[in-house]
Write a protein that holds these residues in place. Structure first.
Motif, PDB file in Angstrom:
ATOM      1  N   VAL A 110     -66.722  -1.782   3.371  1.00  0.00           N
ATOM      2  CA  VAL A 110     -66.462  -0.954   2.187  1.00  0.00           C
ATOM      3  C   VAL A 110     -67.213   0.372   2.207  1.00  0.00           C
ATOM      4  CG1 VAL A 110     -66.772  -0.818  -0.322  1.00  0.00           C
ATOM      5  CG2 VAL A 110     -65.786  -2.877   0.712  1.00  0.00           C
ATOM      6  N   VAL A 111     -68.513   0.337   2.365  1.00  0.00           N
ATOM      7  CA  VAL A 111     -69.287   1.578   2.274  1.00  0.00           C
ATOM      8  C   VAL A 111     -68.886   2.582   3.355  1.00  0.00           C
ATOM      9  CG1 VAL A 111     -71.594   2.586   2.384  1.00  0.00           C
ATOM     10  CG2 VAL A 111     -71.204   0.512   1.046  1.00  0.00           C
ATOM     11  N   PRO A 112     -68.691   2.157   4.616  1.00  0.00           N
ATOM     12  CA  PRO A 112     -68.209   3.124   5.610  1.00  0.00           C
ATOM     13  C   PRO A 112     -66.866   3.747   5.221  1.00  0.00           C
ATOM     14  CG  PRO A 112     -69.088   1.196   6.714  1.00  0.00           C
ATOM     15  CD  PRO A 112     -69.046   0.858   5.248  1.00  0.00           C
ATOM     16  N   ALA A 113     -65.974   2.939   4.649  1.00  0.00           N
ATOM     17  CA  ALA A 113     -64.674   3.480   4.239  1.00  0.00           C
ATOM     18  C   ALA A 113     -64.829   4.470   3.095  1.00  0.00           C
ATOM     19  CB  ALA A 113     -63.739   2.341   3.829  1.00  0.00           C
ATOM     20  N   LEU A 114     -65.646   4.125   2.101  1.00  0.00           N
ATOM     21  CA  LEU A 114     -65.859   5.030   0.967  1.00  0.00           C
ATOM     22  C   LEU A 114     -66.418   6.370   1.446  1.00  0.00           C
ATOM     23  CD1 LEU A 114     -67.517   2.619  -1.655  1.00  0.00           C
ATOM     24  CD2 LEU A 114     -65.130   3.366  -1.575  1.00  0.00           C
ATOM     25  N   LYS A 115     -67.400   6.305   2.326  1.00  0.00           N
ATOM     26  CA  LYS A 115     -68.030   7.535   2.809  1.00  0.00           C
ATOM     27  C   LYS A 115     -67.068   8.336   3.683  1.00  0.00           C
ATOM     28  CE  LYS A 115     -72.800   5.952   2.431  1.00  0.00           C
ATOM     29  NZ  LYS A 115     -74.080   5.637   3.150  1.00  0.00           N
ATOM     30  N   SER A 116     -66.207   7.643   4.418  1.00  0.00           N
ATOM     31  CA  SER A 116     -65.235   8.334   5.247  1.00  0.00           C
ATOM     32  C   SER A 116     -64.204   9.061   4.384  1.00  0.00           C
ATOM     33  CB  SER A 116     -64.528   7.338   6.166  1.00  0.00           C
ATOM     34  OG  SER A 116     -63.508   7.967   6.920  1.00  0.00           O
ATOM     35  N   TRP A 117     -63.671   8.370   3.382  1.00  0.00           N
ATOM     36  CA  TRP A 117     -62.715   9.024   2.474  1.00  0.00           C
ATOM     37  C   TRP A 117     -63.355  10.230   1.803  1.00  0.00           C
ATOM     38  CZ3 TRP A 117     -61.594   3.506   0.557  1.00  0.00           C
ATOM     39  CH2 TRP A 117     -60.462   2.986   1.200  1.00  0.00           C
ATOM     40  N   HIS A 118     -64.548  10.005   1.283  1.00  0.00           N
ATOM     41  CA  HIS A 118     -65.260  11.068   0.575  1.00  0.00           C
ATOM     42  C   HIS A 118     -65.524  12.245   1.505  1.00  0.00           C
ATOM     43  CE1 HIS A 118     -68.687  12.891  -1.680  1.00  0.00           C
ATOM     44  NE2 HIS A 118     -67.988  12.493  -2.723  1.00  0.00           N
ATOM     45  N   ALA A 133     -68.754   0.305 -18.210  1.00  0.00           N
ATOM     46  CA  ALA A 133     -70.211   0.138 -18.151  1.00  0.00           C
ATOM     47  C   ALA A 133     -70.594  -0.838 -17.048  1.00  0.00           C
ATOM     48  CB  ALA A 133     -70.732  -0.356 -19.498  1.00  0.00           C
ATOM     49  N   GLY A 134     -69.841  -1.926 -16.931  1.00  0.00           N
ATOM     50  CA  GLY A 134     -70.114  -2.899 -15.880  1.00  0.00           C
ATOM     51  C   GLY A 134     -69.871  -2.338 -14.498  1.00  0.00           C
ATOM     52  N   GLN A 135     -68.820  -1.536 -14.365  1.00  0.00           N
ATOM     53  CA  GLN A 135     -68.520  -0.913 -13.077  1.00  0.00           C
ATOM     54  C   GLN A 135     -69.651   0.004 -12.630  1.00  0.00           C
ATOM     55  OE1 GLN A 135     -64.703   1.099 -13.010  1.00  0.00           O
ATOM     56  NE2 GLN A 135     -63.812  -0.409 -14.387  1.00  0.00           N
ATOM     57  N   VAL A 136     -70.103   0.852 -13.536  1.00  0.00           N
ATOM     58  CA  VAL A 136     -71.158   1.812 -13.201  1.00  0.00           C
ATOM     59  C   VAL A 136     -72.442   1.081 -12.814  1.00  0.00           C
ATOM     60  CG1 VAL A 136     -72.621   3.661 -14.098  1.00  0.00           C
ATOM     61  CG2 VAL A 136     -70.166   3.634 -14.617  1.00  0.00           C
ATOM     62  N   ALA A 137     -72.769   0.008 -13.558  1.00  0.00           N
ATOM     63  CA  ALA A 137     -73.957  -0.774 -13.220  1.00  0.00           C
ATOM     64  C   ALA A 137     -73.804  -1.431 -11.857  1.00  0.00           C
ATOM     65  CB  ALA A 137     -74.200  -1.836 -14.291  1.00  0.00           C
ATOM     66  N   GLU A 144     -76.315  -1.766  -0.660  1.00  0.00           N
ATOM     67  CA  GLU A 144     -76.290  -0.519   0.120  1.00  0.00           C
ATOM     68  C   GLU A 144     -76.846   0.660  -0.676  1.00  0.00           C
ATOM     69  OE1 GLU A 144     -75.302  -0.520   3.309  1.00  0.00           O
ATOM     70  OE2 GLU A 144     -74.964  -2.681   3.140  1.00  0.00           O
ATOM     71  N   GLY A 145     -77.479   0.363  -1.803  1.00  0.00           N
ATOM     72  CA  GLY A 145     -78.054   1.418  -2.624  1.00  0.00           C
ATOM     73  C   GLY A 145     -77.134   1.859  -3.753  1.00  0.00           C
ATOM     74  N   ASP A 146     -77.460   2.992  -4.353  1.00  0.00           N
ATOM     75  CA  ASP A 146     -76.705   3.553  -5.474  1.00  0.00           C
ATOM     76  C   ASP A 146     -75.497   4.317  -4.932  1.00  0.00           C
ATOM     77  OD1 ASP A 146     -75.702   4.863  -7.688  1.00  0.00           O
ATOM     78  OD2 ASP A 146     -77.629   5.710  -8.316  1.00  0.00           O
ATOM     79  N   LEU A 147     -74.297   3.827  -5.264  1.00  0.00           N
ATOM     80  CA  LEU A 147     -73.067   4.448  -4.770  1.00  0.00           C
ATOM     81  C   LEU A 147     -72.312   5.212  -5.847  1.00  0.00           C
ATOM     82  CD1 LEU A 147     -71.711   1.439  -2.655  1.00  0.00           C
ATOM     83  CD2 LEU A 147     -73.104   3.371  -1.864  1.00  0.00           C
ATOM     84  N   THR A 148     -72.902   5.343  -7.023  1.00  0.00           N
ATOM     85  CA  THR A 148     -72.171   5.953  -8.138  1.00  0.00           C
ATOM     86  C   THR A 148     -71.770   7.393  -7.851  1.00  0.00           C
ATOM     87  OG1 THR A 148     -74.298   6.482  -9.199  1.00  0.00           O
ATOM     88  CG2 THR A 148     -73.181   4.470  -9.910  1.00  0.00           C
ATOM     89  N   GLY A 149     -72.521   8.084  -7.026  1.00  0.00           N
ATOM     90  CA  GLY A 149     -72.212   9.479  -6.726  1.00  0.00           C
ATOM     91  C   GLY A 149     -70.925   9.669  -5.948  1.00  0.00           C
ATOM     92  N   LEU A 150     -70.388   8.576  -5.386  1.00  0.00           N
ATOM     93  CA  LEU A 150     -69.141   8.688  -4.628  1.00  0.00           C
ATOM     94  C   LEU A 150     -67.907   8.701  -5.537  1.00  0.00           C
ATOM     95  CD1 LEU A 150     -69.896   6.164  -1.735  1.00  0.00           C
ATOM     96  CD2 LEU A 150     -69.850   8.657  -1.569  1.00  0.00           C
ATOM     97  N   PHE A 151     -68.067   8.221  -6.773  1.00  0.00           N
ATOM     98  CA  PHE A 151     -66.919   8.051  -7.670  1.00  0.00           C
ATOM     99  C   PHE A 151     -66.919   9.088  -8.793  1.00  0.00           C
ATOM    100  CE2 PHE A 151     -67.904   3.887  -5.878  1.00  0.00           C
ATOM    101  CZ  PHE A 151     -66.672   3.535  -5.345  1.00  0.00           C
TER     102      PHE A 151
END
Length: 227
Positions: A110-118, A133-137, A144-151
């Motif tokens: 997942v994380v490699p794909a998210l970063k690749s798309w981004h 609220a649940g999604q953001v949390a 893999e750390g805080d990924l909120t900045g990708l969305f």
């Protein structure tokens, strides 16, 4: 479409295992819903959720926390996507992530794909039945750390609508301010993909081994085993 303007993603069964949601998160929330209601009597979100539970379940205004919790647990047992349940779960999960009791686990791809798309210029959004609220949390506290900045956007069944209805995807497209054919939706649920396709979106079925829809018939939708 190799680089769509928007990639919109489901969570359960697509980015994270069903076990993570229906077992880990549900089991965490179950014993905490009653104490949360009792401990936050003046929180507008809780007051609204309690009123909605009473209305939807046909409970009298005098119904207390045990009666409310019985309804919530029944909805959880049947995996009902009910607004007040999702709202209260989201509040409990937010606290759990803040306290370090919970840590979201994603599939390894997942994380490699998210970063690749981004990195390739696609913009990312989430459409899940879990509350915003649940999604953001969830994305703020992953292994893999805080990924909120990708969305850039989060959508749920309250601000968008049911996931199996075409109108929900049209509503999301309006918020994204993008033509339908520039949006691609990834989900493990064929019925959700049918609704997105009816709205003109591109669709990709995610058929993961061991997940409830891993052997589903995805029909006309392009299907992948991993992102």
């Amino acid at each position: 479409m190799s680089s769509p303007t928007w990639v919109v993603l489901d969570i359960e069964g697509t980015l994270s295992s069903t076990h993570q949601v229906l077992v880990v998160l549900y089991d965490y929330a179950r014993p905490r819903l009653g104490p949360w209601i009792d401990g936050h009597p003046d929180d507008p979100a809780v007051v609204e959720a309690v009123a909605e539970i009473r209305e939807l379940a046909g409970l009298p205004g005098s119904a207390g926390t045990p009666e409310l919790v019985a309804v919530l647990h029944d909805w959880m047992d049947r995996d009902q996507k009910v607004g007040p349940l999702k709202a209260l779960q989201g509040l409990v999960w937010q606290q759990g992530y803040r306290d370090g009791d919970l840590l979201a686990e994603l599939f390894p791809d997942v994380v490699p794909a998210l970063k690749s798309w981004h990195g390739n210029g696609s913009r990312l959004a989430v459409f899940s039945s879990g509350s915003v609220a649940g999604q953001v949390a969830f994305f703020g506290h992953t292994t893999e750390g805080d990924l909120t900045g990708l969305f850039e956007h989060h959508f749920d069944t309250v601000n968008a609508g049911p996931k199996r209805e075409e109108a929900s995807y049209r509503a999301i497209a309006a918020v994204l301010d993008a033509p339908a054919d520039e949006i691609v939706f990834y989900s493990d649920v064929p019925a959700e993909l049918h609704a997105a396709a009816a709205a003109g979106w591109g669709t990709v079925g995610v058929a993961r081994d061991g997940e409830p829809y891993g052997d589903a018939d995805f029909g006309p939708h392009r299907t992948v085993r991993s992102l």
